[in-house]
Motif scaffolding. Structure first.
Motif, PDB file in Angstrom:
ATOM      1  N   LEU A   1     -12.235   2.619   0.825  1.00 25.47           N
ATOM      2  CA  LEU A   1     -11.184   3.197   1.664  1.00 25.47           C
ATOM      3  C   LEU A   1     -11.502   4.670   1.951  1.00 25.47           C
ATOM      4  O   LEU A   1     -11.332   5.144   3.079  1.00 25.47           O
ATOM      5  N   LYS A   2     -11.985   5.405   0.937  1.00 20.00           N
ATOM      6  CA  LYS A   2     -12.389   6.793   1.149  1.00 20.00           C
ATOM      7  C   LYS A   2     -13.496   6.900   2.187  1.00 20.00           C
ATOM      8  O   LYS A   2     -13.491   7.800   3.026  1.00 20.00           O
ATOM      9  N   LYS A   3     -14.455   5.964   2.135  1.00 21.37           N
ATOM     10  CA  LYS A   3     -15.562   5.970   3.107  1.00 21.37           C
ATOM     11  C   LYS A   3     -15.064   5.666   4.519  1.00 21.37           C
ATOM     12  O   LYS A   3     -15.634   6.145   5.497  1.00 21.37           O
ATOM     13  N   CYS A   4     -14.017   4.847   4.620  1.00 26.99           N
ATOM     14  CA  CYS A   4     -13.481   4.467   5.950  1.00 26.99           C
ATOM     15  C   CYS A   4     -12.667   5.589   6.580  1.00 26.99           C
ATOM     16  O   CYS A   4     -12.488   5.620   7.782  1.00 26.99           O
ATOM     17  N   ASN A   5     -12.138   6.493   5.744  1.00 29.58           N
ATOM     18  CA  ASN A   5     -11.292   7.570   6.270  1.00 29.58           C
ATOM     19  C   ASN A   5     -12.113   8.734   6.814  1.00 29.58           C
ATOM     20  O   ASN A   5     -13.236   8.902   6.554  1.00 29.58           O
TER      21      ASN A   5
ATOM     22  N   GLU B   1      -8.803  -2.368  10.625  1.00 37.21           N
ATOM     23  CA  GLU B   1      -8.407  -3.588   9.908  1.00 37.21           C
ATOM     24  C   GLU B   1      -8.905  -3.551   8.465  1.00 37.21           C
ATOM     25  O   GLU B   1      -8.192  -3.965   7.545  1.00 37.21           O
ATOM     26  N   ALA B   2     -10.120  -3.048   8.282  1.00 38.77           N
ATOM     27  CA  ALA B   2     -10.674  -2.922   6.935  1.00 38.77           C
ATOM     28  C   ALA B   2      -9.814  -1.975   6.106  1.00 38.77           C
ATOM     29  O   ALA B   2      -9.464  -2.280   4.953  1.00 38.77           O
ATOM     30  N   LYS B   3      -9.448  -0.842   6.686  1.00 39.89           N
ATOM     31  CA  LYS B   3      -8.608   0.137   5.980  1.00 39.89           C
ATOM     32  C   LYS B   3      -7.267  -0.475   5.587  1.00 39.89           C
ATOM     33  O   LYS B   3      -6.789  -0.274   4.465  1.00 39.89           O
ATOM     34  N   GLN B   4      -6.687  -1.239   6.485  1.00 38.19           N
ATOM     35  CA  GLN B   4      -5.403  -1.880   6.207  1.00 38.19           C
ATOM     36  C   GLN B   4      -5.521  -2.861   5.038  1.00 38.19           C
ATOM     37  O   GLN B   4      -4.683  -2.867   4.134  1.00 38.19           O
ATOM     38  N   LEU B   5      -6.568  -3.672   5.049  1.00 37.80           N
ATOM     39  CA  LEU B   5      -6.798  -4.636   3.969  1.00 37.80           C
ATOM     40  C   LEU B   5      -7.016  -3.914   2.636  1.00 37.80           C
ATOM     41  O   LEU B   5      -6.422  -4.281   1.612  1.00 37.80           O
ATOM     42  N   LEU B   6      -7.834  -2.886   2.655  1.00 37.89           N
ATOM     43  CA  LEU B   6      -8.112  -2.123   1.423  1.00 37.89           C
ATOM     44  C   LEU B   6      -6.841  -1.457   0.905  1.00 37.89           C
ATOM     45  O   LEU B   6      -6.573  -1.461  -0.300  1.00 37.89           O
ATOM     46  N   GLN B   7      -6.040  -0.904   1.811  1.00 35.41           N
ATOM     47  CA  GLN B   7      -4.793  -0.253   1.404  1.00 35.41           C
ATOM     48  C   GLN B   7      -3.823  -1.271   0.792  1.00 35.41           C
ATOM     49  O   GLN B   7      -3.182  -0.982  -0.218  1.00 35.41           O
ATOM     50  N   GLU B   8      -3.754  -2.470   1.367  1.00 33.29           N
ATOM     51  CA  GLU B   8      -2.914  -3.539   0.795  1.00 33.29           C
ATOM     52  C   GLU B   8      -3.337  -3.844  -0.633  1.00 33.29           C
ATOM     53  O   GLU B   8      -2.501  -3.991  -1.523  1.00 33.29           O
ATOM     54  N   MET B   9      -4.648  -3.949  -0.842  1.00 33.91           N
ATOM     55  CA  MET B   9      -5.164  -4.234  -2.183  1.00 33.91           C
ATOM     56  C   MET B   9      -4.717  -3.145  -3.158  1.00 33.91           C
ATOM     57  O   MET B   9      -4.276  -3.443  -4.268  1.00 33.91           O
ATOM     58  N   LEU B  10      -4.839  -1.884  -2.742  1.00 33.27           N
ATOM     59  CA  LEU B  10      -4.463  -0.773  -3.624  1.00 33.27           C
ATOM     60  C   LEU B  10      -2.956  -0.739  -3.863  1.00 33.27           C
ATOM     61  O   LEU B  10      -2.507  -0.444  -4.977  1.00 33.27           O
ATOM     62  N   ASN B  11      -2.168  -1.073  -2.849  1.00 29.73           N
ATOM     63  CA  ASN B  11      -0.714  -1.096  -3.000  1.00 29.73           C
ATOM     64  C   ASN B  11      -0.263  -2.183  -3.979  1.00 29.73           C
ATOM     65  O   ASN B  11       0.742  -2.023  -4.667  1.00 29.73           O
ATOM     66  N   GLU B  12      -1.005  -3.275  -4.030  1.00 20.04           N
ATOM     67  CA  GLU B  12      -0.651  -4.384  -4.924  1.00 20.04           C
ATOM     68  C   GLU B  12      -0.876  -4.032  -6.390  1.00 20.04           C
ATOM     69  O   GLU B  12      -0.232  -4.615  -7.268  1.00 20.04           O
ATOM     70  N   LYS B  13      -1.767  -3.097  -6.649  1.00 19.28           N
ATOM     71  CA  LYS B  13      -2.156  -2.763  -8.023  1.00 19.28           C
ATOM     72  C   LYS B  13      -0.947  -2.477  -8.906  1.00 19.28           C
ATOM     73  O   LYS B  13      -0.872  -2.947 -10.032  1.00 19.28           O
ATOM     74  N   LYS B  14       0.022  -1.723  -8.381  1.00 18.89           N
ATOM     75  CA  LYS B  14       1.165  -1.337  -9.221  1.00 18.89           C
ATOM     76  C   LYS B  14       2.058  -2.517  -9.593  1.00 18.89           C
ATOM     77  O   LYS B  14       2.870  -2.413 -10.493  1.00 18.89           O
ATOM     78  N   HIS B  15       1.890  -3.650  -8.912  1.00 18.55           N
ATOM     79  CA  HIS B  15       2.697  -4.838  -9.204  1.00 18.55           C
ATOM     80  C   HIS B  15       1.978  -5.833 -10.121  1.00 18.55           C
ATOM     81  O   HIS B  15       2.558  -6.856 -10.479  1.00 18.55           O
TER      82      HIS B  15
ATOM     83  N   ILE C   1     -10.723  -3.479  -7.336  1.00 14.43           N
ATOM     84  CA  ILE C   1      -9.741  -2.500  -6.858  1.00 14.43           C
ATOM     85  C   ILE C   1     -10.381  -1.105  -6.812  1.00 14.43           C
ATOM     86  O   ILE C   1     -10.168  -0.352  -5.866  1.00 14.43           O
ATOM     87  N   ASN C   2     -11.218  -0.785  -7.801  1.00 16.34           N
ATOM     88  CA  ASN C   2     -11.935   0.492  -7.778  1.00 16.34           C
ATOM     89  C   ASN C   2     -12.899   0.566  -6.595  1.00 16.34           C
ATOM     90  O   ASN C   2     -12.992   1.594  -5.916  1.00 16.34           O
ATOM     91  N   LEU C   3     -13.609  -0.534  -6.343  1.00 13.47           N
ATOM     92  CA  LEU C   3     -14.513  -0.565  -5.189  1.00 13.47           C
ATOM     93  C   LEU C   3     -13.726  -0.439  -3.888  1.00 13.47           C
ATOM     94  O   LEU C   3     -14.180   0.225  -2.946  1.00 13.47           O
ATOM     95  N   ALA C   4     -12.542  -1.062  -3.839  1.00 11.96           N
ATOM     96  CA  ALA C   4     -11.693  -0.964  -2.649  1.00 11.96           C
ATOM     97  C   ALA C   4     -11.273   0.489  -2.417  1.00 11.96           C
ATOM     98  O   ALA C   4     -11.291   0.973  -1.275  1.00 11.96           O
ATOM     99  N   ALA C   5     -10.921   1.191  -3.503  1.00 14.67           N
ATOM    100  CA  ALA C   5     -10.536   2.603  -3.374  1.00 14.67           C
ATOM    101  C   ALA C   5     -11.696   3.437  -2.840  1.00 14.67           C
ATOM    102  O   ALA C   5     -11.512   4.278  -1.942  1.00 14.67           O
ATOM    103  N   ASP C   6     -12.898   3.197  -3.369  1.00 14.33           N
ATOM    104  CA  ASP C   6     -14.083   3.924  -2.894  1.00 14.33           C
ATOM    105  C   ASP C   6     -14.367   3.615  -1.430  1.00 14.33           C
ATOM    106  O   ASP C   6     -14.677   4.510  -0.638  1.00 14.33           O
TER     107      ASP C   6
END
Length: 163
Positions: free
Chosen positions: A159-163, A125-139, A152-157
């Protein structure tokens, strides 16, 4: 002079200088008479009490300001949710995080919600939320990107830790 305004201004300065004990003493001394429910002072006390880990005091101050619109998407609301998690009120904490989980907004609270989910062993669920945040960036507009860059930078970091 020793007016409410001057005491609050000095307490704010103490807070910004990370002189939390002095800020708390002044803020608390301001909460008299017609100022007992002053929104700014109570919200500032939530911030101070969090640094002091005074969780029951945070909850009592949050009850005073919870109804005001400025509280709903504020750092103080994030602190309230984190406080509920810290005292093991996990369901209540999650409800507060969910209230702040709006798309294209509230990046700090959504990032903190992702950390909460990780703490609850809900990594997917955390990964999904973080990915949504990163996907929104381009908009986002350039202004919105700048305003939310840190989260958004912290979310990217994260997400890497969650993978």
């Amino acid at each position: 002079s020793n007016t409410f305004q001057n005491k609050v201004a000095l307490a704010d300065a103490y807070f910004l200088a990370n002189r939390i004990d002095e800020a708390v003493a002044l803020y608390e001394s301001c909460l008299t008479g017609t100022f007992t429910e002053n929104e700014h002072v109570n919200i500032q006390l939530i911030h101070c009490y969090f640094k002091q880990k005074r969780y029951s005091d945070i909850i009592s101050k949050a009850k005073i300001v919870y109804h005001i619109p400025q509280f709903q998407n504020s750092k103080a609301h994030i602190i309230f949710a984190q406080t509920l998690a810290a005292i093991s009120e996990v369901n209540l904490a999650e409800n507060e995080f969910k209230k702040m989980n709006a798309k294209f907004a509230n990046y700090e609270s959504r990032y903190q919600y992702s950390l909460f989910l990780v703490d609850q062993n809900r990594r997917e669920e955390a990964k999904q939320l973080l990915q949504e945040m990163l996907n929104e960036k381009k908009h986002l507009s350039s202004y919105e990107k700048r305003a939310s860059k840190q989260w958004i930078n912290l979310a990217a970091d994260q997400l890497k830790k969650c993978n």
